[in-house]
Write an enzyme that holds these catalytic residues in place. Structure first.
Site, PDB file in Angstrom:
ATOM      1  N   HIS A 183      32.024  65.190  52.454  1.00 15.40           N
ATOM      2  CA  HIS A 183      31.670  65.454  51.046  1.00 15.40           C
ATOM      3  C   HIS A 183      32.720  64.883  50.085  1.00 15.40           C
ATOM      4  CE1 HIS A 183      28.848  68.478  52.714  1.00 15.40           C
ATOM      5  NE2 HIS A 183      29.859  68.752  53.524  1.00 15.40           N
ATOM      6  N   SER A 212      42.285  41.567  34.609  1.00 15.80           N
ATOM      7  CA  SER A 212      41.380  41.759  33.489  1.00 15.80           C
ATOM      8  C   SER A 212      41.819  40.828  32.367  1.00 15.80           C
ATOM      9  CB  SER A 212      41.455  43.215  33.032  1.00 15.80           C
ATOM     10  OG  SER A 212      41.150  43.302  31.663  1.00 15.80           O
ATOM     11  N   LYS A 232      45.686  45.634  35.209  1.00 17.01           N
ATOM     12  CA  LYS A 232      44.606  45.726  36.184  1.00 17.01           C
ATOM     13  C   LYS A 232      44.766  44.798  37.386  1.00 17.01           C
ATOM     14  CE  LYS A 232      40.876  47.373  35.256  1.00 17.01           C
ATOM     15  NZ  LYS A 232      39.841  48.187  35.076  1.00 17.01           N
ATOM     16  N   GLU A 252      33.676  44.875  45.471  1.00 13.45           N
ATOM     17  CA  GLU A 252      32.572  45.291  44.586  1.00 13.45           C
ATOM     18  C   GLU A 252      31.381  44.351  44.710  1.00 13.45           C
ATOM     19  OE1 GLU A 252      34.008  46.502  40.465  1.00 13.45           O
ATOM     20  OE2 GLU A 252      35.839  45.795  41.398  1.00 13.45           O
TER      21      GLU A 252
END
Ligand code: ARG
Length: 458
Positions: free
Chosen positions: A156, A277, A283, A290
């Protein structure tokens, strides 16, 4: 220009309709399979005396020349041809004159295209197998490196029990091994030759389908000509296997994305597999993971598209089936790219032992082990579970963890708890003691790595 199939009509198709109808811009990638198939067909026609031996030899020579010219770039595809089959036949006829027109005896584009796709996908599966094997090898390397890094295992997405990071990585190796099995099962079922089914009903010529199949390294022939030209279940099967493979990748990617976040900081990806970024200087984004996760949807889409295309088609061939190729090619291209980039990304991934350990120390993930300790001292598990739960609640209230409770504090919960409890709830002990087959103990991880390495070396 009038089509090669001009007959009943004059073969002059409206330009827009012709562009819509043609498939050469995407089926040209099967040129090698198409030519090899035609060579075997010519050999069969000659062997059976349907054309002369001399004619067979000349056609095979002509096809070989076309193949060479395409490979070395001296011949380009004629994009005005309807498809790759028409292109090769047209080129052969330009080179050999009327003899070229004999090649299409006792066959149809319907069995020809079914043959080409099977041959093309067979080769694709071989390359998937190599790439999946290579990826599994990288996973094994990483699992060896990180066998004794301890992190929380989750259920979970809540910290559950301590595990070895090597164990976590090997879970994916096991999944990929099954993906390999699915690919190889699919290849075996696909590797049956449809050629000789002709348009739909077989042929009146005395052909030898088994000879042709054997020449092309098939394991047998399709036993029903309608089935041979109508079904694309082998494409669907491959796309299903690829979808499952991508689903595994997507989950792995999701974890990599989580682990690379500031919240987890369990891993750091190498600079050359991350992006920055354009506005936020701090970043370091896991774009590759992704995108792999994102492209999973695309592969599912390819599968669904072809399933939907096929579902209402009466037997035998229908032009709708030309839509099979863009789906299956896209799925194959996407998965191949993902496999390559994922392997590279994983190679450069560095695990952070301290952050994993910190997370493992803070989630009471040794509460099960405290309960197991009490069972060892004679309590029934359910009673032990309650006592351990109470100790956890006490720790939360005091802002501490089980490892830091004094023996006096432990005695509040049970007289059975002694000094030896600290050893049993130590995170390393917790991992080391999970010795059941397939468990997270370091020895079990070693066994898994040895097993997987053995499997991929075959
Ligand atoms: N380009 C066609 C396809 O991909 C080849 C088969 C054409 N057959 C036909 N009867 N029109 O499906």
């Amino acid at each position: 220009m009038a089509k090669m199939w001009a007959g009943r009509t004059d073969g002059n198709v409206n330009q827009i309709a012709d562009d819509f109808n043609s498939s050469i811009h995407f089926d040209c990638r099967m040129y090698r399979q198409d030519i090899k198939g035609s060579m075997a067909h010519a050999a069969m026609l000659a062997k059976q005396g349907i054309i002369s031996a001399q004619e067979g030899a000349e056609i095979i020579q002509g096809l070989g020349d076309i193949l060479n010219d395409l490979e070395n770039g001296t011949l380009d595809f004629d994009l005005t041809c309807e498809d790759i089959h028409m292109f090769v036949e047209q080129e052969l006829t330009q080179r050999l004159g009327d003899l070229g027109k004999k090649l299409h005896t006792a066959r149809s584009r319907n069995d020809q295209v079914a043959l080409d796709i099977r041959m093309y996908l067979r080769d694709e599966i071989n390359s998937f197998e190599d790439k999946v094997n290579a990826l599994i090898a990288v996973i094994c390397e990483k699992a060896e490196e990180y066998r004794d890094y301890i992190l929380p295992g989750y259920t979970h997405l809540q910290r559950a029990q301590p595990i070895s990071f090597g164990h976590h990585l090997m879970a994916y190796a096991m999944m990929l091994l099954r993906d390999l099995e699915r690919l190889s099962d699919c290849k075996a079922r696909m590797n049956v030759s449809p050629i000789g089914a002709c348009a739909l009903a077989g042929t009146t010529y005395d052909t030898d389908r088994r000879f042709e199949a054997h020449e092309l390294e098939f394991n047998g022939v399709c036993l029903n000509s309608l089935d041979a030209v109508s079904d694309r279940d082998f494409c669907l099967e491959l796309m299903s296997a690829l979808s499952i493979l991508m689903m595994h990748f997507s989950r792995f990617s999701e974890e990599i994305i989580l682990w690379a976040s500031w919240e987890f900081k369990f891993i750091e990806l190498s600079d050359d597999y991350t992006t920055g970024s354009s506005i936020m200087p701090q970043k370091k984004n896991p774009d590759i993971a992704e995108l792999v996760r994102g492209k999973t949807g695309r592969v599912y889409g390819d599968l669904l598209a072809l399933l939907t295309t096929l579902k209402g088609l009466p037997l035998a061939y229908n032009k709708d089936m030309q839509e099979d190729k863009e789906s299956i090619f896209d799925a194959c291209d996407t998965v191949k790219m993902c496999l390559d980039v994922f392997s590279g990304m994983l190679k450069g991934m560095k695990a952070n032992r301290d952050n994993m350990k910190k997370a493992a120390q803070n989630g009471f993930i040794n509460a099960t082990d405290l309960a197991d300790y009490l069972v060892k001292k004679g309590l029934p598990f359910r009673t032990a579970y309650k006592i351990s739960g109470k100790a956890v609640a006490y720790c939360i209230e005091k802002g501490t963890v089980l490892e830091n409770l004094s023996l006096d504090e432990y005695k509040i919960f049970s007289e059975l708890i002694d000094e030896d409890v600290y050893k049993d709830i130590d995170l390393v002990t917790c991992v080391e003691k999970r010795i059941s087959e397939g468990g997270t103990s370091f020895r079990s991880v070693d066994c898994q790595i040895a097993y997987v390495k053995e499997r991929i070396s075959k």
